[in-house]
Design an enzyme around this catalytic site. Structure first.
Site, short mmCIF file in Angstrom:
data_model
loop_
_atom_site.label_atom_id
_atom_site.label_comp_id
_atom_site.label_asym_id
_atom_site.label_seq_id
_atom_site.Cartn_x
_atom_site.Cartn_y
_atom_site.Cartn_z
N VAL A 35 0.83 -1.21 0.00
CA VAL A 35 0.00 0.00 0.00
C VAL A 35 0.86 1.26 0.00
O VAL A 35 0.62 2.20 -0.77
CB VAL A 35 -0.96 -0.01 1.21
N ASP A 69 10.91 3.82 5.71
CA ASP A 69 10.91 2.41 6.06
C ASP A 69 12.05 2.17 7.05
O ASP A 69 13.14 2.71 6.86
CB ASP A 69 11.08 1.53 4.83
N GLU A 125 -7.66 2.13 1.23
CA GLU A 125 -7.25 1.83 -0.14
C GLU A 125 -8.12 0.70 -0.69
O GLU A 125 -8.60 -0.15 0.04
CB GLU A 125 -5.76 1.44 -0.18
N PHE A 126 -8.30 0.74 -2.02
CA PHE A 126 -9.09 -0.29 -2.70
C PHE A 126 -8.29 -0.83 -3.88
O PHE A 126 -8.77 -0.84 -5.02
CB PHE A 126 -10.43 0.28 -3.16
N GLY A 182 -13.55 -21.17 -8.70
CA GLY A 182 -12.14 -21.53 -8.59
C GLY A 182 -11.86 -22.27 -7.29
O GLY A 182 -12.78 -22.79 -6.64
N GLY A 240 -7.86 -16.08 -1.69
CA GLY A 240 -6.68 -15.99 -0.84
C GLY A 240 -6.14 -14.58 -0.89
O GLY A 240 -6.87 -13.63 -1.16
N CYS A 254 -5.78 -9.70 1.59
CA CYS A 254 -6.95 -8.91 2.01
C CYS A 254 -8.15 -9.74 2.44
O CYS A 254 -8.59 -9.65 3.58
CB CYS A 254 -7.36 -7.95 0.88
#
Length: 463
Positions: free
Chosen positions: A11, A30, A151-152, A256, A260, A263
């Site tokens: 993200v 970071d 966020e998307f 399917g 997984g 998210c």
């Protein structure tokens, strides 16, 4: 506008490079010095199509810098985004917010003036309140706001999702935070994306609700696929017809091996924990999670059945390991429980993936990893198609047939039309699709067991 982004994971890195590409001065932070050096060299620690090109372009233009020092990033900054991970805890599956709270404290210690702190990490309801309290307790002398901006992003198309979003959500408690976010996202207004302004707690809940709904669609169509297999229906045709209903839509209606990734599994469980905390039952979401967990193990049984009921001593070639194509993400990938289940059943596993081998090696033991799909499938008793990478959509089926010990294909993504696979001599097992036309359809057990209806009425003569 000067923007700080705390965290350079999926993200944070996408947000950082995209904000910089919009003309802002962005400093990404970071704590891992090796990651910072890698980013400064223009190399991304994650695989995402196009991200390294954007990273290099904005570093070269001087709009994007990377550091380990929060104080360097926060000096004169108007907005600071918290984009750190919130992995599920081993003990109970709830999101681990220690990195979020740590970032909040680092921001508080480093801020030099009025600031809007934006939580972009996916967090449970009320996290923004806790972040606000941490900053206020640490720096009672400072003026600041705390906002939520979920966020998307879809892995594999994250840059396009950020730059051309279908909606932008601002969760704010004051006018200053709203003003800052509107100013920052102004360049995206040209895309026509609606901007939803709501309270912070509603914003925190939106991401969880959206992902739980999409996960439910996946589990629903997977159960329809199971029914199609029993009644000789075709789930691909069913999904196409159902998806044409504008109230439903066709997205996430592809059967399917189960969902997984980073998210859906995490967010559905986090939503359930929140609901339990507040005493609200979410039966639909509970059913979705249970159905998906069961499905991942059912797929291994499907492979065993395709192999004739036993895989002891057999070589099973698994093509595709990541939870979806165009990413190297192995988190909660359906391939992991499938491979472990088959290993327990006595199979020898060979595996191939275009991008996920490094992460797969950290999660799977006693697997022969290969850098080529045909090398992986050589002398295999069964080949299993797990991830719909483009290169796996266009395999040379003739070559694949020649190199396998027995031509059995288990297509868990319905990549290949059954007629095509059978034309090349494969015994094909797929998801929710019927056998060849002309096969005898089995009657439901209830009808088979029912005795014929007896009647004393006189026969009707038809002239």
């Amino acid at each position: 506008m000067k923007v700080a982004v705390i965290g350079t994971g999926y993200v944070g890195l996408v947000a950082g490079v995209c904000f910089a590409d919009m003309g802002n001065r962005v400093v990404c932070v970071d704590t891992n010095a090796a990651t910072v050096e890698k980013l400064r060299a223009g190399r991304s620690p994650i695989y995402e199509p196009g991200i390294e090109e954007l990273l290099r372009r904005n570093i070269a233009a001087g709009r994007l810098t990377v550091t380990t020092q929060a104080r360097e990033a926060l000096d004169g900054t108007e907005a600071a985004f918290i984009c750190v991970g919130t992995p599920p805890r081993d003990s109970d599956g709830e999101p681990d917010l220690s990195l979020v709270y740590g970032a909040a404290k680092d921001i508080a210690n480093a801020m030099t003036g009025p600031l809007t702190v934006v939580v972009k990490s996916t967090v449970p309801v009320g996290t923004g309140d806790a972040v606000e309290e941490i900053i206020r307790r640490t720096r009672p002398d400072m003026s600041f706001s705390v906002a939520s901006n979920p966020e998307f992003l879809r892995e594999g198309s994250a840059l396009a999702d950020f730059q051309s979003p279908d909606r932008i959500v601002f969760g704010v408690e004051d006018a200053k935070a709203e003003e800052t976010l509107r100013k920052l996202y102004l360049p995206l207004r040209a895309t026509g994306a609606p901007q939803i302004v709501t309270r912070r707690r509603t914003s925190e809940l939106i991401k969880y609700a959206a992902n739980a709904f999409l996960a439910t669609k996946i589990s629903f169509i997977n159960e329809m696929a199971d029914l199609c297999e029993k009644v000789e229906g075709d789930v691909t045709e069913l999904a196409a017809a159902v998806g044409l209903d504008s109230r439903i839509g066709g997205a996430f209606l592809r059967a399917g091996p189960g969902y997984g990734g980073s998210c859906f599994p995490k967010d559905t469980c986090a939503l359930l924990h929140t609901a339990q905390e507040y005493g609200v039952p979410l039966r639909v979401v509970e059913g979705t999670v249970a159905a998906n967990n069961a499905r991942k193990h059912r797929m291994a049984q499907k492979v065993i059945e395709a192999a004739g009921g036993s895989v002891i001593g057999m070589k099973i070639a698994v093509l595709g390991l990541t939870f979806k194509p165009d990413t190297d993400d192995m988190r909660d990938a359906p391939s992991i429980p499938l491979i472990r289940h088959l290993q327990r059943a006595g199979a020898e596993i060979a595996a191939y993936d275009p991008q996920g081998l490094r992460q797969a090696r950290d999660r799977l033991g006693n697997v022969a990893f290969h850098g080529d799909p045909y090398e992986c499938a050589a002398d295999a008793d069964v080949v299993v198609l797990m991830t719909e990478w483009n290169e796996l959509r266009s395999l040379d089926l003739g070559r694949l047939h020649r190199i396998m010990r027995t031509p059995v294909m288990v297509d868990l993504r319905n990549i290949y039309p059954p007629e095509l696979a059978r034309r090349f001599g494969f015994r094909l097992v797929n998801i929710g699709r019927p056998g060849p036309r002309g096969t005898v359809h089995q009657l439901p057990p209830a009808l088979v067991a029912s005795p014929p209806i007896q009647s004393d009425a006189a026969p009707i003569l038809v002239k």
